[in-house]
Design a protein around this motif. Sequence first.
Motif, PDB file in Angstrom:
ATOM      1  N   LEU A   6    -105.741-103.397 -15.366  1.00 23.90           N
ATOM      2  CA  LEU A   6    -106.490-104.283 -14.467  1.00 23.90           C
ATOM      3  C   LEU A   6    -107.890-103.728 -14.240  1.00 23.90           C
ATOM      4  CD1 LEU A   6    -106.636-106.681 -12.452  1.00 23.90           C
ATOM      5  CD2 LEU A   6    -105.685-105.147 -10.737  1.00 23.90           C
ATOM      6  N   GLN A   7    -107.984-102.433 -13.975  1.00 24.30           N
ATOM      7  CA  GLN A   7    -109.286-101.806 -13.761  1.00 24.30           C
ATOM      8  C   GLN A   7    -110.152-101.892 -15.019  1.00 24.30           C
ATOM      9  OE1 GLN A   7    -107.714 -98.021 -12.449  1.00 24.30           O
ATOM     10  NE2 GLN A   7    -108.088 -98.514 -10.293  1.00 24.30           N
ATOM     11  N   ASP A   8    -109.524-101.714 -16.182  1.00 20.59           N
ATOM     12  CA  ASP A   8    -110.261-101.813 -17.444  1.00 20.59           C
ATOM     13  C   ASP A   8    -110.774-103.229 -17.678  1.00 20.59           C
ATOM     14  OD1 ASP A   8    -109.733 -99.129 -17.870  1.00 20.59           O
ATOM     15  OD2 ASP A   8    -108.056 -99.509 -19.247  1.00 20.59           O
ATOM     16  N   GLU A   9    -109.973-104.226 -17.322  1.00 18.11           N
ATOM     17  CA  GLU A   9    -110.392-105.623 -17.476  1.00 18.11           C
ATOM     18  C   GLU A   9    -111.578-105.947 -16.567  1.00 18.11           C
ATOM     19  OE1 GLU A   9    -109.439-108.140 -19.586  1.00 18.11           O
ATOM     20  OE2 GLU A   9    -108.303-106.566 -20.608  1.00 18.11           O
ATOM     21  N   ILE A  10    -111.587-105.368 -15.373  1.00 19.09           N
ATOM     22  CA  ILE A  10    -112.720-105.569 -14.463  1.00 19.09           C
ATOM     23  C   ILE A  10    -113.982-104.989 -15.092  1.00 19.09           C
ATOM     24  CG2 ILE A  10    -113.706-104.935 -12.222  1.00 19.09           C
ATOM     25  CD1 ILE A  10    -110.816-105.040 -11.096  1.00 19.09           C
ATOM     26  N   LYS A  11    -113.880-103.802 -15.665  1.00 16.86           N
ATOM     27  CA  LYS A  11    -115.038-103.168 -16.319  1.00 16.86           C
ATOM     28  C   LYS A  11    -115.540-104.013 -17.482  1.00 16.86           C
ATOM     29  CE  LYS A  11    -113.664 -98.488 -15.087  1.00 16.86           C
ATOM     30  NZ  LYS A  11    -113.063 -97.247 -15.572  1.00 16.86           N
ATOM     31  N   LYS A  12    -114.604-104.538 -18.291  1.00 13.89           N
ATOM     32  CA  LYS A  12    -114.993-105.395 -19.422  1.00 13.89           C
ATOM     33  C   LYS A  12    -115.733-106.633 -18.934  1.00 13.89           C
ATOM     34  CE  LYS A  12    -111.085-104.533 -22.423  1.00 13.89           C
ATOM     35  NZ  LYS A  12    -109.929-105.190 -23.057  1.00 13.89           N
ATOM     36  N   ARG A  21    -114.499-114.085 -13.931  1.00 18.22           N
ATOM     37  CA  ARG A  21    -113.388-113.179 -14.257  1.00 18.22           C
ATOM     38  C   ARG A  21    -113.476-111.918 -13.396  1.00 18.22           C
ATOM     39  NH1 ARG A  21    -109.923-112.961 -18.589  1.00 18.22           N
ATOM     40  NH2 ARG A  21    -111.042-114.684 -19.511  1.00 18.22           N
ATOM     41  N   ARG A  22    -114.662-111.359 -13.290  1.00 19.44           N
ATOM     42  CA  ARG A  22    -114.857-110.141 -12.499  1.00 19.44           C
ATOM     43  C   ARG A  22    -114.437-110.355 -11.045  1.00 19.44           C
ATOM     44  NH1 ARG A  22    -120.656-109.449 -11.095  1.00 19.44           N
ATOM     45  NH2 ARG A  22    -119.926-110.913  -9.558  1.00 19.44           N
ATOM     46  N   ASP A  23    -114.883-111.443 -10.462  1.00 19.24           N
ATOM     47  CA  ASP A  23    -114.609-111.694  -9.047  1.00 19.24           C
ATOM     48  C   ASP A  23    -113.117-111.890  -8.761  1.00 19.24           C
ATOM     49  OD1 ASP A  23    -117.304-111.498  -8.629  1.00 19.24           O
ATOM     50  OD2 ASP A  23    -117.653-113.662  -8.439  1.00 19.24           O
ATOM     51  N   ILE A  24    -112.437-112.667  -9.602  1.00 20.86           N
ATOM     52  CA  ILE A  24    -111.025-112.933  -9.325  1.00 20.86           C
ATOM     53  C   ILE A  24    -110.189-111.686  -9.604  1.00 20.86           C
ATOM     54  CG2 ILE A  24    -110.347-113.930 -11.553  1.00 20.86           C
ATOM     55  CD1 ILE A  24    -109.350-115.277  -8.084  1.00 20.86           C
ATOM     56  N   LEU A  25    -110.553-110.907 -10.629  1.00 16.93           N
ATOM     57  CA  LEU A  25    -109.817-109.669 -10.898  1.00 16.93           C
ATOM     58  C   LEU A  25    -110.068-108.635  -9.801  1.00 16.93           C
ATOM     59  CD1 LEU A  25    -110.171-109.306 -14.765  1.00 16.93           C
ATOM     60  CD2 LEU A  25    -108.171-110.040 -13.458  1.00 16.93           C
ATOM     61  N   ARG A  26    -111.254-108.630  -9.251  1.00 19.08           N
ATOM     62  CA  ARG A  26    -111.521-107.734  -8.120  1.00 19.08           C
ATOM     63  C   ARG A  26    -110.669-108.112  -6.915  1.00 19.08           C
ATOM     64  NH1 ARG A  26    -118.072-106.784  -7.883  1.00 19.08           N
ATOM     65  NH2 ARG A  26    -118.127-105.053  -9.364  1.00 19.08           N
ATOM     66  N   VAL A  28    -107.659-109.392  -7.019  1.00 24.92           N
ATOM     67  CA  VAL A  28    -106.322-108.856  -7.306  1.00 24.92           C
ATOM     68  C   VAL A  28    -106.327-107.342  -7.096  1.00 24.92           C
ATOM     69  CG1 VAL A  28    -104.585-108.515  -9.097  1.00 24.92           C
ATOM     70  CG2 VAL A  28    -105.770-110.703  -8.923  1.00 24.92           C
ATOM     71  N   HIS A  29    -107.382-106.675  -7.543  1.00 25.91           N
ATOM     72  CA  HIS A  29    -107.493-105.218  -7.401  1.00 25.91           C
ATOM     73  C   HIS A  29    -107.490-104.818  -5.927  1.00 25.91           C
ATOM     74  CE1 HIS A  29    -109.665-101.327  -7.243  1.00 25.91           C
ATOM     75  NE2 HIS A  29    -108.897-101.062  -8.291  1.00 25.91           N
ATOM     76  N   THR A  30    -108.186-105.571  -5.109  1.00 25.50           N
ATOM     77  CA  THR A  30    -108.229-105.289  -3.672  1.00 25.50           C
ATOM     78  C   THR A  30    -106.838-105.387  -3.053  1.00 25.50           C
ATOM     79  OG1 THR A  30    -110.491-106.124  -3.538  1.00 25.50           O
ATOM     80  CG2 THR A  30    -109.258-106.006  -1.478  1.00 25.50           C
ATOM     81  N   GLU A  31    -106.081-106.405  -3.457  1.00 21.55           N
ATOM     82  CA  GLU A  31    -104.712-106.569  -2.955  1.00 21.55           C
ATOM     83  C   GLU A  31    -103.847-105.380  -3.383  1.00 21.55           C
ATOM     84  OE1 GLU A  31    -103.472-109.098  -1.069  1.00 21.55           O
ATOM     85  OE2 GLU A  31    -105.282-110.304  -1.053  1.00 21.55           O
ATOM     86  N   CYS A  32    -104.022-104.936  -4.630  1.00 23.05           N
ATOM     87  CA  CYS A  32    -103.248-103.794  -5.132  1.00 23.05           C
ATOM     88  C   CYS A  32    -103.662-102.507  -4.416  1.00 23.05           C
ATOM     89  CB  CYS A  32    -103.442-103.638  -6.637  1.00 23.05           C
ATOM     90  SG  CYS A  32    -102.705-104.956  -7.597  1.00 23.05           S
ATOM     91  N   LYS A  33    -104.935-102.360  -4.173  1.00 17.85           N
ATOM     92  CA  LYS A  33    -105.443-101.175  -3.479  1.00 17.85           C
ATOM     93  C   LYS A  33    -104.860-101.091  -2.070  1.00 17.85           C
ATOM     94  CE  LYS A  33    -108.310 -97.691  -3.681  1.00 17.85           C
ATOM     95  NZ  LYS A  33    -107.986 -96.556  -4.535  1.00 17.85           N
TER      96      LYS A  33
END
Length: 147
Positions: A6-12, A21-26, A28-33
């Motif tokens: 997930l973190q790698d996809e955000i970087k890509k 893509r960046r915003d929606i993956l972030r 999800v990342h925030t929820e996981c964090k």
Amino acid sequence: MEYQALQDEIKKAMKARDNARRDILRQVHTECKAIEVNERREVTEADVDAMLKRVIKQTNETLDGSIKAGNNPERTELLTQQVAILEEYLPKQVSGDELLALIDATLAETGATTKRDMGRVMGALTKATGGNFDKAAAAAELGKRLS
């Protein structure tokens, strides 16, 4: 999907300047964090999948509201795009003939015959697929088969 992936996809997405893509993956990342911080444990692949489903549900609800309001077509398009992006990362959903075969096997395994057994069968299907199946189609098919 793994947390590191997930973190790698955000970087890509950042490198590709793919803001949707960046915003929606972030998100999800925030929820996981939050899991990592609040529960003081490592985030598992199941956690990431659960968060993907949760964010898809939230985004779909927002999308429905946006469609009903009908006053911001750009936002509606962005939300539709974000749902499509998130669905790319979900595990494959069991549906169609594969689902029917699984229902047959589960009915034989559980010995269910009445509608009272439907919850038990749905639970067995959920366990067998990890929740990755078309629940509405399964419920409709079970409704036809159970008396």
